[in-house]
Each structure stands twice: as C-alpha cells, then as structure tokens.
Write a protein that holds these residues in place. Structure first.
Motif, short mmCIF file in Angstrom:
data_model
loop_
_atom_site.label_atom_id
_atom_site.label_comp_id
_atom_site.label_asym_id
_atom_site.label_seq_id
_atom_site.Cartn_x
_atom_site.Cartn_y
_atom_site.Cartn_z
N LYS A 308 0.81 -1.22 0.00
CA LYS A 308 0.00 0.00 0.00
C LYS A 308 0.84 1.27 0.00
N TYR A 309 2.13 1.14 0.36
CA TYR A 309 2.99 2.31 0.36
C TYR A 309 3.81 2.46 -0.93
N SER A 310 3.68 1.49 -1.83
CA SER A 310 4.61 1.42 -2.96
C SER A 310 4.51 2.63 -3.89
N LEU A 311 3.31 3.07 -4.19
CA LEU A 311 3.16 4.20 -5.11
C LEU A 311 3.75 5.47 -4.51
N ALA A 312 3.50 5.67 -3.21
CA ALA A 312 4.06 6.85 -2.53
C ALA A 312 5.58 6.79 -2.49
N VAL A 313 6.12 5.61 -2.20
CA VAL A 313 7.57 5.44 -2.16
C VAL A 313 8.18 5.70 -3.53
N TYR A 314 7.53 5.16 -4.56
CA TYR A 314 8.04 5.35 -5.92
C TYR A 314 8.09 6.83 -6.29
N TYR A 315 7.03 7.56 -5.96
CA TYR A 315 6.98 8.97 -6.35
C TYR A 315 7.71 9.89 -5.38
N VAL A 316 8.47 9.30 -4.48
CA VAL A 316 9.49 10.03 -3.73
C VAL A 316 10.87 9.72 -4.33
N ILE A 317 11.16 8.43 -4.49
CA ILE A 317 12.49 8.02 -4.94
C ILE A 317 12.74 8.41 -6.40
N ALA A 318 11.77 8.15 -7.29
CA ALA A 318 11.99 8.41 -8.71
C ALA A 318 12.24 9.89 -9.01
N PRO A 319 11.43 10.82 -8.52
CA PRO A 319 11.73 12.24 -8.80
C PRO A 319 13.04 12.71 -8.17
N ALA A 320 13.37 12.17 -7.00
CA ALA A 320 14.62 12.56 -6.35
C ALA A 320 15.82 12.12 -7.19
N GLU A 321 15.80 10.88 -7.65
CA GLU A 321 16.91 10.39 -8.48
C GLU A 321 16.95 11.12 -9.82
N ALA A 322 15.77 11.42 -10.36
CA ALA A 322 15.72 12.15 -11.63
C ALA A 322 16.32 13.54 -11.46
N TYR A 323 15.97 14.21 -10.39
CA TYR A 323 16.50 15.56 -10.15
C TYR A 323 18.03 15.53 -10.09
N SER A 324 18.57 14.51 -9.44
CA SER A 324 20.03 14.37 -9.36
C SER A 324 20.63 14.11 -10.74
N ASN A 325 20.00 13.20 -11.50
CA ASN A 325 20.51 12.88 -12.84
C ASN A 325 20.43 14.07 -13.79
N PHE A 326 19.41 14.89 -13.64
CA PHE A 326 19.17 15.95 -14.61
C PHE A 326 19.99 17.22 -14.34
N SER A 327 20.85 17.18 -13.34
CA SER A 327 21.73 18.32 -13.10
C SER A 327 22.69 18.53 -14.27
N ARG A 328 22.87 17.51 -15.10
CA ARG A 328 23.78 17.61 -16.24
C ARG A 328 23.22 18.50 -17.35
N TYR A 329 21.92 18.73 -17.32
CA TYR A 329 21.30 19.56 -18.36
C TYR A 329 21.34 21.03 -17.92
N ASP A 330 22.44 21.68 -18.26
CA ASP A 330 22.65 23.05 -17.78
C ASP A 330 22.86 24.05 -18.91
N GLY A 331 22.74 23.60 -20.16
CA GLY A 331 22.92 24.51 -21.28
C GLY A 331 24.37 24.77 -21.63
N VAL A 332 25.29 24.07 -20.97
CA VAL A 332 26.72 24.30 -21.21
C VAL A 332 27.32 23.18 -22.03
N ARG A 333 27.18 21.96 -21.54
CA ARG A 333 27.87 20.84 -22.17
C ARG A 333 27.14 20.32 -23.40
N TYR A 334 25.83 20.15 -23.30
CA TYR A 334 25.03 19.71 -24.44
C TYR A 334 23.57 19.99 -24.09
#
Length: 487
Positions: A308-334
């Motif tokens: 019953k907690y799985s959807l809530a857990v997923y939508y905490v972990i997935a956006p957090a990891e995505a935010y970390s991964n997407f730091s590379r998109y800064d308009g400088v490198r590509y």
C-alpha cells in the motif's frame, strides 16, 4: 508479403535460412507497414535507409551460411537508447539535436546479432508518463480502437508507448523499451502485446538516458512470450561498462518457455484487491488463476503488507533520483541552450525552462523539494527504508511461492481527450507495476482478454530475482490458454 507481418522470430529465421524470403524483402514489408501507420506517430525518427543497409548485410551473411541469430529481424528502438550517429532525443526539446557518439550496450548486442532497426520509437519525455502524451514530438496513438466509438484516439500507455504501438500495429517484429515503474508492462497491456522487464542488474543500462538509476531497466515488446525470451537471451548479461550489472549467468530462456508448471505455487497477494478495483479486473484475475490451475499450478494466497505504500515510495524516490541525474542539463555541455543569457544562473534557468516539458518540470520540482535539507530525512530516507520493507515482503513471499500473479493495469487504455488531468490520478496507472521496480524483480505482462470497449487487458507475472525462466514458462501457459486475438 503481408503474411510476413504475422510471423514470429523463429518462423522468420527459418524462412530466411532456406531463402524462402530475403532480409531485404522482410525489411521492405515492415517499412511499408510503418509508412501506412504514420498517423499513429509511433516513430519519431525513421531509419529506413539504415534498415535496408543492415538487411543487405544480413542477406550476404545468409548467402555464406554465416548468419547471426537475429539476422534480418526488424525492430524498433525506444528513443531513450543511445544509437551511435543516429539522433537520440528522449523525446525532449532538451536533446532535440543530440547525436550520440556511442552505442548503448543493449542496442549494440542486438545489432551484433543481426537485428535491423526500422526507427526510433516515440515515448513520454525522458520516460516520465503513463500515456505517451508527454512527448515533444506529439502523442503516440494506440492502434486499437473502441468497438463502441472507433473515432476516439486511444493512448498506447507510457512511457514506452511508441515501442508498444509499433509492435501491436505490426510495424516491427519486436521493440525495445525501458521500465522504471511499469513503462514496458503497462503499455503492453494497453496495446494487447507481451512486454517484459528483467531483474534489476540482469541487463546493462549503459547508453540508456537516465531517469531514476536504481529503478530503470531495459525491456522488450513482442507478440509472443517466446519472442520476448529470444530477445532476453541477447540483451542480458554482465557489462563492464555498467558496474550495476550482475555476473549471474544468462540461461537459455527459450528452452524453458514451454516447460511444465505442474506443482508450481503461484501467489495471489490480498493487498492488490484495492478499493475501487473493477469487476472487470477481478474477472480477468480469476480467469488467470483458472488458466494456471488447469496447467497444474497451485494457487496460494499471500500477503505483501507494505504494498500500500509502494506508489508513494516510488513517487518520492523516482523524482529525487531524476533531479540528481538531470543536473547535467545546464545549457553548457550539451542540450538545449537559449540564444542569449546574461550570466550562468540565467543560462541554466532558461535552458531548463525552455528545454523541459511540463511533466519533467513537475517531477524536477518535486525531486528538488524531496532532496531539500528540510525534507531529505523525512521523505527520501524514509522512502528508502520502506522500499527495503517492500523488498523483504517479496523475499518472504517467495519462500512460499514460485511466482506472483496480479493484474497489469487498473483499466483498459483511455482516450487522449478524456485522460486524467490530475497528475496523481494519472500516476495511479502504475499502481500494479511499481512494486517490481522497487524490489528489483522481473515482470511480464501477457495479453489475456478484451475488456471494456473491446480493448486489451493483460495479466502480470512477477518472479523471483534472476528467475526469468519461471516467469516465461508461467506466462506462456496464460498465453496458450487465452488465445488472445492480436490485431
């Protein structure tokens, strides 16, 4: 030539070997079909010239009896797999003109086995979505139509909607997708085909544009369980370029597909009978139980208390990891870069503001909030602890049963005009699928019945870690009993 579009991989390889057909003839048949289906917007980049070149090379190998195991088989590749020298965008304006200088491990392995690429398939931007309506290149559409209102445009599911629709429409033999929270299995159910993901670590993530690194996994679509098993044997295995891959040997999945399941125990988790579950889904589930009992399996009630907690857990972990991964998109490198920016802060802000679509921005904001100093312990750390409890639930269950049977999606495909506008309601489409990703388990969706409006519904098998062989043979029993009417 139209009859070629109905053949599976084994039939096609046999015909190619005895020169009943040529690889070029096969490629042309699928190219013609892809052209006929352009209104479905399945492909965001057609690689027809490349396909014919690859098919010509396959024919040359067949002529010398030096063919590879997938020589001449036409596939589609989700636009999240980097393909060397071929545009790869993750269906985002951010990467609109990105041409990778390297090949993903999964596509490289398929090409080395002779597969022929028809095109790059549409998807939700950066794999964020459950409908394929969040693509910079426009929505992909489901080839299935409601029998009570055929003018409605149905979604193919997401995020791998283009890959699923292409297989369902017979615009390729099989296709590649990725599954972060159900993005192979849910579209497979919506499009009436088979979709499977392996155990986390079974398949390399090298060259797959990251969404949530601890959840992402490559997956495959096909019109049969056997074809999925054939592809699994080719794409799985340890990869020195990805340290998260497991050295676990890859068995001969195909040889186990038709094995007996007599005596196997199949778990039915009571927690999946959620409030509001439809009679249609319950009927589908009961039908699956009967199919497996008739095949000699034993049905066992089990409990997965933290589901019953799985959807809530997923939508905490997935956006957090995505935010970390997407730091590379800064308009400088590509990536997307605004024409003018007064300083670095403005450059980053305008690059991300102009390059990302609304769903990506929504999840980036959520991930930023979750990782903030005030929320990190109470949200992200706590979600990781509950994730461990969810994993333990499955490990405990697998001491009693060999695999688990659950529905794939809570409904048939919805239409593009009446899809949920509330993001939370849209996220509920993943309610039956996210647990496999959180626990790192293999899962497969098998088309089983036609539900509301004559649209497909699928059942899902979740098996023990690295026991895809059991997953395939159980799925094959459902497939054989269901005799699903493909398009």
């Amino acid at each position: 030539m139209k009859e070629l579009l109905s053949w599976g991989i084994r039939e096609l390889i046999s015909a190619l070997k005895i020169r009943k057909i040529s690889a070029i003839e096969l490629a042309k048949a699928y190219i013609e079909r892809a052209q006929e289906c352009r209104d479905l917007n399945m492909y965001v980049y057609e690689t027809f010239d490349l396909a014919l070149k690859q098919a010509k090379e396959s024919d040359e190998r067949y002529a010398r009896s030096r063919e590879f195991s997938l020589d001449g088989i036409p596939i589609a590749v989700k636009d999240i797999f980097c393909t060397e020298g071929i545009r790869t965008t993750a269906c985002s304006k951010m990467l609109e003109n990105f041409i990778p200088p390297y090949e993903s491990t999964v596509t490289d392995r398929l090409f080395k086995h002779g597969a022929v690429m028809i095109g790059k398939a549409n998807m939700d931007e950066f794999a964020m979505g459950s409908s394929n309506c969040h693509s910079y290149f426009g929505a992909a559409l489901n080839p299935w139509k409601r029998n009570d209102n055929p003018n409605l445009k149905m979604v193919p599911g997401g995020s791998s909607g283009g890959s699923a629709a292409a297989v369902a429409a017979r615009a390729c033999v099989a296709s590649l997708g990725t599954d972060t929270g159900g993005s192979v299995r849910q579209p497979a159910s919506f499009c009436g085909i088979v979709g499977a993901k392996p155990t986390y670590g079974r398949c390399s993530r090298y060259g797959i544009i990251s969404f949530a690194s601890s959840l992402d996994q490559a997956g495959v679509f096909a019109r049969s369980v056997e074809d999925c098993a054939i592809l699994f044997e080719k794409i799985c295995g340890v990869d020195e370029k990805d340290p998260t891959t497991s050295p676990e040997p890859v068995p001969n999945f195909v040889s186990s597909v038709k094995n007996s399941i007599s005596g196997m125990k199949i778990g039915i988790p009571k927690e999946y009978i959620i409030d509001g579950i439809s009679d249609e889904i319950l009927s589908l589930w009961n039908k699956g139980k009967e199919y497996l009992k008739d095949a000699g399996a034993q049905i066992v009630d089990i409990s997965l208390p933290h589901t019953k907690y799985s959807l809530a857990v997923y939508y905490v972990i997935a956006p957090a990891e995505a935010y970390s991964n997407f730091s590379r998109y800064d308009g400088v490198r590509y990536g997307y870069r605004p024409k003018e920016a007064k300083n670095f802060e403005e450059l980053v802000s305008e690059s991300r503001g102009g390059g990302f679509g609304i769903e990506v921005k929504r999840r980036m904001l959520l991930g930023n909030y979750i990782l903030s100093s005030s929320e990190y312990d109470s949200s992200f750390v706590k979600a990781q602890k509950v994730r461990r409890l969810i994993q333990n639930d499955f490990l405990n269950a697998f001491e009693q049963v060999d695999a688990i049977l659950v529905p794939t999606a809570p409904s048939v495909a919805f239409d593009t005009e009446n899809q949920p506008t509330d993001p939370v309601l849209m996220y509920l489409n993943d309610i039956f699928t996210v647990v496999a990703n959180l626990a790192g388990l293999p899962g497969i969706s098998v088309p089983t019945v036609l539900g509301d409006g004559g649209l497909p519904l699928g059942l899902q098998i979740i098996s023990k870690p690295f026991d895809e062989a059991s997953m395939f043979k159980i799925a094959h029993k459902i497939e054989t009993a269901a005799q699903f009417p493909f398009l």
